[in-house]
Scaffold this motif. Structure first.
Motif, PDB file in Angstrom:
ATOM      1  N   ASP A 152     -24.139  30.337  10.086  1.00 26.62           N
ATOM      2  CA  ASP A 152     -22.915  30.945   9.561  1.00 26.62           C
ATOM      3  C   ASP A 152     -22.050  29.868   8.906  1.00 26.62           C
ATOM      4  O   ASP A 152     -21.335  29.128   9.587  1.00 26.62           O
ATOM      5  CB  ASP A 152     -22.154  31.635  10.689  1.00 26.62           C
ATOM      6  CG  ASP A 152     -20.971  32.459  10.189  1.00 26.62           C
ATOM      7  OD1 ASP A 152     -20.545  32.233   9.036  1.00 26.62           O
ATOM      8  OD2 ASP A 152     -20.476  33.307  10.938  1.00 26.62           O
ATOM      9  N   GLU A 153     -22.106  29.792   7.572  1.00 27.80           N
ATOM     10  CA  GLU A 153     -21.360  28.735   6.874  1.00 27.80           C
ATOM     11  C   GLU A 153     -19.853  28.914   6.996  1.00 27.80           C
ATOM     12  O   GLU A 153     -19.108  27.935   7.064  1.00 27.80           O
ATOM     13  CB  GLU A 153     -21.759  28.688   5.401  1.00 27.80           C
ATOM     14  CG  GLU A 153     -21.462  29.958   4.643  1.00 27.80           C
ATOM     15  CD  GLU A 153     -22.075  29.958   3.253  1.00 27.80           C
ATOM     16  OE1 GLU A 153     -21.545  30.677   2.391  1.00 27.80           O
ATOM     17  OE2 GLU A 153     -23.076  29.254   3.046  1.00 27.80           O
ATOM     18  N   ASN A 191      -6.366  36.612  11.250  1.00 30.28           N
ATOM     19  CA  ASN A 191      -5.791  37.070   9.979  1.00 30.28           C
ATOM     20  C   ASN A 191      -6.141  36.142   8.820  1.00 30.28           C
ATOM     21  O   ASN A 191      -5.894  36.460   7.662  1.00 30.28           O
ATOM     22  CB  ASN A 191      -4.265  37.174  10.103  1.00 30.28           C
ATOM     23  CG  ASN A 191      -3.615  37.825   8.899  1.00 30.28           C
ATOM     24  OD1 ASN A 191      -4.174  38.740   8.289  1.00 30.28           O
ATOM     25  ND2 ASN A 191      -2.434  37.353   8.529  1.00 30.28           N
ATOM     26  N   LEU A 192      -6.727  34.988   9.133  1.00 23.15           N
ATOM     27  CA  LEU A 192      -7.090  34.025   8.088  1.00 23.15           C
ATOM     28  C   LEU A 192      -8.440  34.401   7.489  1.00 23.15           C
ATOM     29  O   LEU A 192      -9.420  34.603   8.210  1.00 23.15           O
ATOM     30  CB  LEU A 192      -7.149  32.619   8.675  1.00 23.15           C
ATOM     31  CG  LEU A 192      -7.345  31.490   7.655  1.00 23.15           C
ATOM     32  CD1 LEU A 192      -6.059  31.250   6.873  1.00 23.15           C
ATOM     33  CD2 LEU A 192      -7.782  30.204   8.359  1.00 23.15           C
ATOM     34  N   ASP A 193      -8.484  34.485   6.190  1.00 17.26           N
ATOM     35  CA  ASP A 193      -9.728  34.770   5.475  1.00 17.26           C
ATOM     36  C   ASP A 193     -10.229  33.465   4.852  1.00 17.26           C
ATOM     37  O   ASP A 193      -9.427  32.663   4.358  1.00 17.26           O
ATOM     38  CB  ASP A 193      -9.466  35.812   4.383  1.00 17.26           C
ATOM     39  CG  ASP A 193     -10.746  36.439   3.856  1.00 17.26           C
ATOM     40  OD1 ASP A 193     -11.802  36.312   4.522  1.00 17.26           O
ATOM     41  OD2 ASP A 193     -10.696  37.065   2.783  1.00 17.26           O
ATOM     42  N   VAL A 194     -11.530  33.256   4.904  1.00 14.42           N
ATOM     43  CA  VAL A 194     -12.121  32.029   4.365  1.00 14.42           C
ATOM     44  C   VAL A 194     -13.273  32.403   3.445  1.00 14.42           C
ATOM     45  O   VAL A 194     -14.111  33.241   3.783  1.00 14.42           O
ATOM     46  CB  VAL A 194     -12.633  31.098   5.491  1.00 14.42           C
ATOM     47  CG1 VAL A 194     -13.250  29.834   4.901  1.00 14.42           C
ATOM     48  CG2 VAL A 194     -11.504  30.731   6.447  1.00 14.42           C
ATOM     49  N   GLY A 195     -13.299  31.800   2.270  1.00 16.87           N
ATOM     50  CA  GLY A 195     -14.392  32.007   1.321  1.00 16.87           C
ATOM     51  C   GLY A 195     -14.950  30.683   0.849  1.00 16.87           C
ATOM     52  O   GLY A 195     -14.251  29.665   0.861  1.00 16.87           O
ATOM     53  N   PHE A 196     -16.208  30.704   0.451  1.00 21.98           N
ATOM     54  CA  PHE A 196     -16.860  29.475  -0.001  1.00 21.98           C
ATOM     55  C   PHE A 196     -17.733  29.779  -1.212  1.00 21.98           C
ATOM     56  O   PHE A 196     -18.409  30.805  -1.270  1.00 21.98           O
ATOM     57  CB  PHE A 196     -17.724  28.882   1.117  1.00 21.98           C
ATOM     58  CG  PHE A 196     -18.569  27.719   0.668  1.00 21.98           C
ATOM     59  CD1 PHE A 196     -17.988  26.473   0.441  1.00 21.98           C
ATOM     60  CD2 PHE A 196     -19.929  27.862   0.452  1.00 21.98           C
ATOM     61  CE1 PHE A 196     -18.760  25.402   0.017  1.00 21.98           C
ATOM     62  CE2 PHE A 196     -20.705  26.797   0.031  1.00 21.98           C
ATOM     63  CZ  PHE A 196     -20.121  25.561  -0.187  1.00 21.98           C
TER      64      PHE A 196
END
Length: 664
Positions: A344-345, A450-455
């Motif tokens: 899971d990156e 609530n924090l969204d993370v994208g890569f």
């Protein structure tokens, strides 16, 4: 490419370490003398030019002319304001230039004149960090993840952690012995990054050494922040925190499952503890089979700073003075995470950005974090310093653990399984402390959910191709960030790009404003599609954006931006209690509400890096530029914006820009 795929690429780039050959050669050359052997272990570098050789002669950070700052400020506002708003703000700025601005500028110049030992930005910028009462994780602390070792055996948690500790101590000793190579920006490395340059500048007195480097088109950088890398921490205080440092301490603190341990890494004679002993201590900690603590004191470092300051006073009062001093004075905190990242990156990114905080201490200058499955990286507190110092440390120890690992997989067999030199640090807690910890843990869990993370890693388009097209790679990245947002909301917004001013004594950073009239015009065309405009015209517009960006970059790096100047003038006005129209103007609030906050620490040894959004409805964008790929880690708050949707839009933007640049 995913982060896990990138890991496999790094590992497959070359065969496993030719460790035996390296060790034989090392032992051969070092056996010539005991001193040579000791020095080879004790120091990561033994520079002939002293670490602080250039520091006395570094130029001072210039105060921009008031008229230049006002002009640059208005130019940065043009793509953000409507015509009537712009006219109103222009009138306010013109008045400021003739009245309040002149008085503030005169006062600032006087203060700068009587404080020639430092820069005009240093104290107010420190104060900005230390006075902010928001929690440190996400809001301030950035993270970096190391690229993996080429041999999986060297990615084992115990092996990697041991080598990271050893190399960190080698860096620390080189720094304090004035043997660390000075940080120098070489404009033409082939001509100046040479032995002659080092010999020539070393022979010059420190009072003029910078000028000698300048004559060779090389620019020494400020290294005043480096001292706070080690044995340093941020202490929560009511109203304003403090930075404390204790160079006499010889230990590190290790965290695992929320428990704290300490052991010495420097012997009483000043030498580094042998690798086998460090590994023995770490194995002892890894063999502690207690389940996760249900009273994770580390969670308190995620609290609002005044609340943490009050709580810290309380836990000091119930008998924890020695333990807190042990943590505060440690060289750094080493965090051993039991949970593997797996495939899971996004979990990997979250692990280094915020973690569960049961096993974190965010107040330390930096924490090294090593996962069960061999990822390693750091999370660092930002008040004491900026990316230049952190990246130098990061790169140097990565090179050291890759080229000169001092602990090897086969050495694990030599470990006995026990250690008497590890000290368990057990906090005394009462009902009040337990209640606070439970509330902060619940609050932190809700916050991070609530924090969204994208890569995104965009392949086949990078630094080399950008240069072939005659455009700045950084300008292309910033244009893509603007275009991605424009595709979503059909408007330009305030954007922040950090630019180091380390070329000056006690320089910190300047803001580069990448949202320009040029990017706004281009985004408005590209977001609609390119059918009505020729690709050649759009290509010319991209080049114009790049040229404008390059000018802004040069100005910012030379201390000729407008943000820090206005920031200090506003702080002075606030100190006198005087309200200034320019700072009360909504336009000043708009440009400082940075919906796109961006920063890069590009390096081949960085697998990923990032930080949280600086405003609730914004994106935090940590990006990397490599020869043949472009990457970004994006964060946002789910209830305001979607990092995943922005990343999708960013990928489209990369494709669109790449397509235009490829056109003939």
């Amino acid at each position: 490419m995913t982060l896990l795929a990138a890991k496999r690429v790094f590992i497959s780039q070359k065969p496993a370490h030719s460790v035996t050959k390296k060790r034989v050669l090392t032992h051969f050359f070092c056996s010539k003398s005991t001193k040579a052997a000791n020095d080879n272990y004790e120091y990561i570098q033994q520079s002939r030019v002293p670490t602080m050789h250039f520091q006395p002669s570094l130029p001072r950070l210039p105060i921009p002319k008031l008229d230049d700052t006002c002009r640059r400020y208005l130019n940065a506002l043009k793509p953000l304001l409507k015509d009537d708003e712009m006219q109103r703000t222009q009138a306010i700025v013109e008045k400021f230039q003739k009245t309040d601005g002149v008085a503030l500028q005169t006062e600032l110049q006087h203060l700068d004149e009587v404080n020639k030992h430092t820069s005009y930005i240093r104290k107010p910028w420190f104060d900005m960090y230390l006075e902010d009462r928001r929690p440190l994780p996400i809001n301030y602390n950035p993270f970096l993840v190391f690229s993996p070792e080429s041999s999986e055996q060297y990615n084992k948690q115990l092996v990697k952690a041991t080598n990271l500790v050893v190399s960190s101590m080698r860096f620390l000793k080189s720094l304090r012995a004035n043997l660390l190579e000075p940080e120098v920006f070489h404009l033409n490395p082939k001509k100046s990054d040479t032995q002659f340059f080092r010999t020539f500048t070393r022979l010059l007195p420190s009072s003029v050494s910078w000028y000698g480097a300048y004559l060779m088109n090389a620019y020494p950088l400020d290294m005043s922040q480096y001292a706070n890398l080690f044995n340093s921490t941020r202490i929560p205080m009511i109203g304003k925190d403090e930075i404390e440092m204790d160079k006499s301490a010889k230990h590190i603190v290790v965290m695992r499952n929320g428990y704290f341990y300490a052991f010495d890494v420097i012997k009483p004679d000043g030498n580094i503890v042998p690798p086998i002993e460090i590994a023995q201590n770490l194995q002892h900690i890894l063999n502690d089979h207690r389940p996760k603590t249900d009273i994770p004191v580390g969670i308190l470092t995620t609290a609002e700073r005044n609340h943490w300051a009050t709580t810290r006073r309380h836990i000091l009062g119930i008998g924890n003075k020695k333990i807190l001093h042990k943590i505060d004075s440690s060289a750094f905190v080493l965090i051993l995470d039991d949970e593997p990242v797996g495939t899971d990156e996004l979990q990997l990114l979250r692990r280094y950005l915020h973690g569960e905080a049961d096993n974190r201490w965010f107040d330390k200058s930096f924490s090294l974090i090593v996962t069960k499955d061999g990822f390693a990286g750091l999370n660092f507190e930002h008040a004491w310093g900026d990316g230049v110092a952190v990246l130098r440390y990061f790169q140097d120890i990565k090179k050291d653990i890759s080229e000169k690992p001092r602990f090897h997989p086969e050495d694990e067999k030599k470990l006995s399984g026990g250690s008497s030199s590890v000290e368990s640090l057990n906090f005394k807690v009462d009902d009040i402390t337990c209640g606070i910890i439970a509330k902060e843990k619940k609050k932190y869990d809700q916050w991070t959910k609530n924090l969204d993370v994208g890569f995104l890693m965009y392949e086949g388009f990078g630094k080399k191709e950008c240069k072939d097209f005659g455009v700045s790679p950084d300008a292309v990245m910033q244009l893509a960030f603007q275009l991605a947002f424009f595709k979503q909301e059909a408007r330009s917004v305030a954007a922040y790009e950090s630019c180091s001013t380390a070329a000056f004594k006690h320089g910190r950073t300047e803001t580069l404003r990448p949202c320009t009239v040029q990017t706004n015009n281009l985004c408005s065309i590209m977001a609609k599609g390119t059918s009505d405009v020729s690709l050649q015209k759009i290509k010319k517009m991209i080049i114009d954006c790049s040229n404008a960006h390059t000018t802004l970059t040069k100005e910012a790096a030379m201390g000729q931006g407008f943000d820090r100047h206005l920031f200090v003038l506003r702080k002075m006005a606030d100190g006198s209690g005087k309200k200034i129209d320019l700072f009360e103007d909504p336009a000043y609030g708009i440009i400082n509400h940075n919906i796109l906050s961006t920063s890069t620490l590009s390096s081949p040894v960085v697998l990923a890096g990032g930080f949280g959004p600086v405003v609730n409805d914004g994106f935090g964008i940590g990006y990397m530029i490599q020869d043949r790929r472009l990457g970004a880690v994006v964060t946002s708050y789910r209830d305001k914006r979607s990092a995943k949707e922005y990343v999708d839009s960013l990928e489209e933007s990369f494709k669109d820009i790449h397509k235009v640049l490829l056109s003939r």
